[in-house]
Design a protein around this motif. Structure first.
Motif, PDB file in Angstrom:
ATOM      1  N   TRP A  35      46.081  21.276 -19.139  1.00 14.14           N
ATOM      2  CA  TRP A  35      45.655  21.930 -17.901  1.00 14.14           C
ATOM      3  C   TRP A  35      46.338  21.203 -16.744  1.00 14.14           C
ATOM      4  O   TRP A  35      46.338  19.956 -16.695  1.00 14.14           O
ATOM      5  N   PHE A  36      46.870  21.972 -15.825  1.00 15.19           N
ATOM      6  CA  PHE A  36      47.588  21.465 -14.666  1.00 15.19           C
ATOM      7  C   PHE A  36      47.012  22.130 -13.423  1.00 15.19           C
ATOM      8  O   PHE A  36      46.337  23.159 -13.516  1.00 15.19           O
ATOM      9  N   ARG A  37      47.304  21.545 -12.285  1.00 11.27           N
ATOM     10  CA  ARG A  37      46.900  22.196 -11.040  1.00 11.27           C
ATOM     11  C   ARG A  37      47.928  21.937  -9.956  1.00 11.27           C
ATOM     12  O   ARG A  37      48.656  20.948  -9.997  1.00 11.27           O
ATOM     13  N   GLN A  38      47.956  22.871  -9.021  1.00 12.83           N
ATOM     14  CA  GLN A  38      48.849  22.716  -7.876  1.00 12.83           C
ATOM     15  C   GLN A  38      48.074  23.056  -6.620  1.00 12.83           C
ATOM     16  O   GLN A  38      47.653  24.213  -6.428  1.00 12.83           O
ATOM     17  N   GLU A  45      50.436  19.005 -10.931  1.00 18.37           N
ATOM     18  CA  GLU A  45      50.082  17.780 -11.633  1.00 18.37           C
ATOM     19  C   GLU A  45      49.302  18.104 -12.895  1.00 18.37           C
ATOM     20  O   GLU A  45      48.493  19.035 -12.940  1.00 18.37           O
ATOM     21  N   ALA A  46      49.555  17.314 -13.920  1.00 18.37           N
ATOM     22  CA  ALA A  46      48.783  17.431 -15.148  1.00 18.37           C
ATOM     23  C   ALA A  46      47.438  16.759 -14.932  1.00 18.37           C
ATOM     24  O   ALA A  46      47.373  15.666 -14.354  1.00 18.37           O
ATOM     25  N   ILE A  47      46.355  17.381 -15.381  1.00 20.98           N
ATOM     26  CA  ILE A  47      45.031  16.794 -15.183  1.00 20.98           C
ATOM     27  C   ILE A  47      44.308  16.489 -16.486  1.00 20.98           C
ATOM     28  O   ILE A  47      43.540  15.532 -16.561  1.00 20.98           O
ATOM     29  N   SER A  48      44.558  17.260 -17.516  1.00 21.69           N
ATOM     30  CA  SER A  48      43.880  17.022 -18.784  1.00 21.69           C
ATOM     31  C   SER A  48      44.632  17.696 -19.906  1.00 21.69           C
ATOM     32  O   SER A  48      45.154  18.794 -19.728  1.00 21.69           O
ATOM     33  N   TYR A  58      43.005  13.610 -22.987  1.00 24.46           N
ATOM     34  CA  TYR A  58      43.469  12.718 -21.922  1.00 24.46           C
ATOM     35  C   TYR A  58      43.056  13.338 -20.591  1.00 24.46           C
ATOM     36  O   TYR A  58      43.077  14.565 -20.424  1.00 24.46           O
ATOM     37  N   TYR A  59      42.665  12.476 -19.658  1.00 23.62           N
ATOM     38  CA  TYR A  59      42.298  12.916 -18.312  1.00 23.62           C
ATOM     39  C   TYR A  59      42.937  11.979 -17.290  1.00 23.62           C
ATOM     40  O   TYR A  59      43.002  10.763 -17.508  1.00 23.62           O
ATOM     41  N   ILE A  60      43.341  12.555 -16.170  1.00 24.77           N
ATOM     42  CA  ILE A  60      43.743  11.679 -15.079  1.00 24.77           C
ATOM     43  C   ILE A  60      42.474  11.084 -14.462  1.00 24.77           C
ATOM     44  O   ILE A  60      41.371  11.633 -14.607  1.00 24.77           O
ATOM     45  N   ASP A  61      42.642   9.964 -13.791  1.00 25.01           N
ATOM     46  CA  ASP A  61      41.481   9.232 -13.295  1.00 25.01           C
ATOM     47  C   ASP A  61      40.609  10.067 -12.358  1.00 25.01           C
ATOM     48  O   ASP A  61      39.378   9.956 -12.386  1.00 25.01           O
TER      49      ASP A  61
END
Length: 122
Positions: A35-38, A45-48, A58-61
């Motif tokens: 999953w990404f978001r803009q 950015e990749a988020i999970s 995996y998750y971003i902080d």
């Protein structure tokens, strides 16, 4: 592979949304999914991400402990449950497959889905 992301919308801060990534005719279990978001004016950015053979995630902080990625094998979807949403989570959210996955949401993207808008605002 054609990916379909859905579930976005307008939500108040602190609220929740559940995004879903589907691929009709394709078994998503066979793919590493991210999953990404803009956000407006920012890069994507990749988020999970979730790995295919063991579902390691995996998750971003900034989303850790608020977002949960999971597979629904019965429905052939990969979902992103988002809670405690914040205005800074406002973005277009995309799901994607990886053709090569190196872990921590890094690798080579295979297919992008269309985005779904998430707006967090009071």
């Amino acid at each position: 592979v054609q990916l379909q992301a859905s579930g976005g919308g307008l939500v108040r801060p602190g609220g929740s949304l559940r995004l879903s990534c589907a691929a009709p005719g394709v078994t998503l279990n066979d793919y590493h999914i991210g999953w990404f978001r803009q956000a407006p004016g920012k890069g994507r950015e990749a988020i999970s991400c979730i790995r295919t053979f063991d579902d390691v995630t995996y998750y971003i902080d900034s989303v850790k402990e608020r977002f949960t990625i999971s597979r629904d094998r019965a429905k052939n979807t990969v979902n992103l449950q988002m809670s405690d949403l914040r205005p800074e989570d406002t973005a277009v959210y995309y799901c994607a497959t990886f053709t090569r996955y190196h872990g921590r949401c890094s690798g080579t993207i295979g297919t992008w889905g269309q985005g779904t808008q998430v707006t967090v605002s009071s």
